[in-house]
Scaffold this active site. Structure first.
Site, PDB file in Angstrom:
ATOM      1  N   CYS A  76       0.708  -1.273  -0.048  1.00 33.85           N
ATOM      2  CA  CYS A  76      -0.173   0.068   0.022  1.00 33.85           C
ATOM      3  C   CYS A  76       0.960   1.193   0.151  1.00 33.85           C
ATOM      4  O   CYS A  76       1.771   1.307   0.943  1.00 33.85           O
ATOM      5  CB  CYS A  76      -0.894  -0.005   1.167  1.00 33.85           C
ATOM      6  SG  CYS A  76      -1.515   1.522   1.782  1.00 33.85           S
ATOM      7  N   GLU A  77       0.556   2.060  -0.961  1.00 33.60           N
ATOM      8  CA  GLU A  77       1.340   3.301  -1.094  1.00 33.60           C
ATOM      9  C   GLU A  77       1.137   4.164   0.208  1.00 33.60           C
ATOM     10  O   GLU A  77       2.055   5.083   0.404  1.00 33.60           O
ATOM     11  CB  GLU A  77       1.175   4.123  -2.286  1.00 33.60           C
ATOM     12  CG  GLU A  77       0.097   4.620  -2.464  1.00 33.60           C
ATOM     13  CD  GLU A  77      -0.134   5.114  -3.900  1.00 33.60           C
ATOM     14  OE1 GLU A  77      -0.967   6.225  -3.910  1.00 33.60           O
ATOM     15  OE2 GLU A  77       0.470   4.663  -4.869  1.00 33.60           O
ATOM     16  N   HIS A  78       0.121   4.089   0.877  1.00 35.36           N
ATOM     17  CA  HIS A  78      -0.211   4.781   1.981  1.00 35.36           C
ATOM     18  C   HIS A  78       0.686   4.778   3.176  1.00 35.36           C
ATOM     19  O   HIS A  78       1.158   5.523   3.937  1.00 35.36           O
ATOM     20  CB  HIS A  78      -1.599   4.905   2.228  1.00 35.36           C
ATOM     21  CG  HIS A  78      -2.443   5.635   1.107  1.00 35.36           C
ATOM     22  ND1 HIS A  78      -3.722   5.036   0.754  1.00 35.36           N
ATOM     23  CD2 HIS A  78      -2.192   6.582   0.290  1.00 35.36           C
ATOM     24  CE1 HIS A  78      -3.967   5.814  -0.293  1.00 35.36           C
ATOM     25  NE2 HIS A  78      -3.122   6.584  -0.570  1.00 35.36           N
ATOM     26  N   HIS A  79       0.681   3.297   3.368  1.00 31.14           N
ATOM     27  CA  HIS A  79       1.461   3.044   4.844  1.00 31.14           C
ATOM     28  C   HIS A  79       2.696   2.019   4.429  1.00 31.14           C
ATOM     29  O   HIS A  79       3.168   1.616   5.368  1.00 31.14           O
ATOM     30  CB  HIS A  79       0.444   2.270   5.669  1.00 31.14           C
ATOM     31  CG  HIS A  79      -0.837   3.161   6.061  1.00 31.14           C
ATOM     32  ND1 HIS A  79      -1.913   2.761   5.452  1.00 31.14           N
ATOM     33  CD2 HIS A  79      -0.981   4.283   7.067  1.00 31.14           C
ATOM     34  CE1 HIS A  79      -2.944   4.021   5.953  1.00 31.14           C
ATOM     35  NE2 HIS A  79      -2.210   4.633   6.678  1.00 31.14           N
ATOM     36  N   GLN A 117      -5.084  -0.381  -4.446  1.00 27.33           N
ATOM     37  CA  GLN A 117      -5.642  -1.652  -5.314  1.00 27.33           C
ATOM     38  C   GLN A 117      -6.605  -1.045  -6.495  1.00 27.33           C
ATOM     39  O   GLN A 117      -6.315  -1.760  -7.689  1.00 27.33           O
ATOM     40  CB  GLN A 117      -6.591  -2.364  -4.422  1.00 27.33           C
ATOM     41  CG  GLN A 117      -7.245  -3.745  -5.004  1.00 27.33           C
ATOM     42  CD  GLN A 117      -7.879  -4.271  -4.122  1.00 27.33           C
ATOM     43  OE1 GLN A 117      -7.414  -4.505  -3.064  1.00 27.33           O
ATOM     44  NE2 GLN A 117      -9.036  -5.228  -4.729  1.00 27.33           N
ATOM     45  N   HIS A 145      -5.922  -6.099   3.242  1.00 24.39           N
ATOM     46  CA  HIS A 145      -4.907  -5.119   3.426  1.00 24.39           C
ATOM     47  C   HIS A 145      -4.460  -4.939   4.580  1.00 24.39           C
ATOM     48  O   HIS A 145      -5.310  -4.919   5.767  1.00 24.39           O
ATOM     49  CB  HIS A 145      -5.582  -3.697   3.076  1.00 24.39           C
ATOM     50  CG  HIS A 145      -5.949  -3.588   1.463  1.00 24.39           C
ATOM     51  ND1 HIS A 145      -5.238  -2.638   0.552  1.00 24.39           N
ATOM     52  CD2 HIS A 145      -6.583  -4.415   0.803  1.00 24.39           C
ATOM     53  CE1 HIS A 145      -5.681  -2.807  -0.554  1.00 24.39           C
ATOM     54  NE2 HIS A 145      -6.538  -3.605  -0.732  1.00 24.39           N
ATOM     55  N   CYS A 147      -2.888  -2.687   6.239  1.00 25.63           N
ATOM     56  CA  CYS A 147      -3.069  -1.474   6.852  1.00 25.63           C
ATOM     57  C   CYS A 147      -4.385  -1.438   7.469  1.00 25.63           C
ATOM     58  O   CYS A 147      -4.546  -0.502   8.369  1.00 25.63           O
ATOM     59  CB  CYS A 147      -2.911  -0.479   5.710  1.00 25.63           C
ATOM     60  SG  CYS A 147      -3.977  -0.435   4.372  1.00 25.63           S
TER      61      CYS A 147
END
Length: 185
Positions: A76-79, A117, A145, A147
């Protein structure tokens, strides 16, 4: 991706967490973590042309081709936490088919990048469409996920489903339904 720079960064992360990167259990961890991250993000070093490598073959088949249950592992690019799942990919050929393993390799190439995703699903569909010039392409991804499971709301049984339908799969309800039935959705 410089192994030396990544190693140094992981060393700093471990130190900033309050750990001693030189203690027995953590010796070598910064370099191992750096190598793991290089592996997990190897999709940045690949191209669609390189992956397909000319594996397109003339065919008179104009019926749906499906590759389902392709395992995928992404971050995941956020976490920067993993999401893990499977992709189901279909296309309707127009004069040529792609080598079977190439479909899975396309999924892997895009999954092995920092990702969300929704974008991953679109990138796979667009790539297959551009390579095959298919009458239609469909991609469904279902993933768990970390995250959402390990932090934040901590929902262990949740999963995310995303889909992209192009061409005949978008335009024809019957074509879309056939695909969804064949993948068990």
């Amino acid at each position: 991706m410089s192994l030396e720079n990544l190693t140094r960064n992981y060393h700093d992360i471990i130190s900033n967490l309050g750990e001693d990167p030189e203690r027995d259990g953590l010796k070598g961890t910064p370099q191992r973590a750096a190598k793991a991250m290089q592996f997990l993000c190897r999709g940045y070093d690949q191209s669609l042309e390189e992956i397909v490598n000319g594996a397109l073959f003339a065919s008179t088949n104009d019926e749906m081709v499906i590759v389902k249950d392709i395992e995928l592992y992404s971050l995941c690019e956020h976490h920067m936490l993993p999401f893990i799942g499977k992709a189901h990919v279909a296309y309707i050929p127009t004069g040529k088919v792609i080598g079977l393993s190439k479909v899975a390799r396309i999924v892997d190439m895009y999954a092995r990048r920092l990702q969300i995703q929704e974008n991953l699903t679109r990138e796979i569909a667009d790539a297959l469409q551009s390579v095959t010039n298919a009458k239609g392409v469909a991609v469904v991804i279902e993933a768990k996920h970390m995250c959402m499971m390990m932090r934040g709301v901590e929902k262990q049984n949740s999963s995310m489903h995303s889909s992209v339908m192009l061409g005949a799969f978008r335009e024809s309800f019957n074509t879309r339904q056939e695909f969804l039935q064949l993948i068990g959705r």
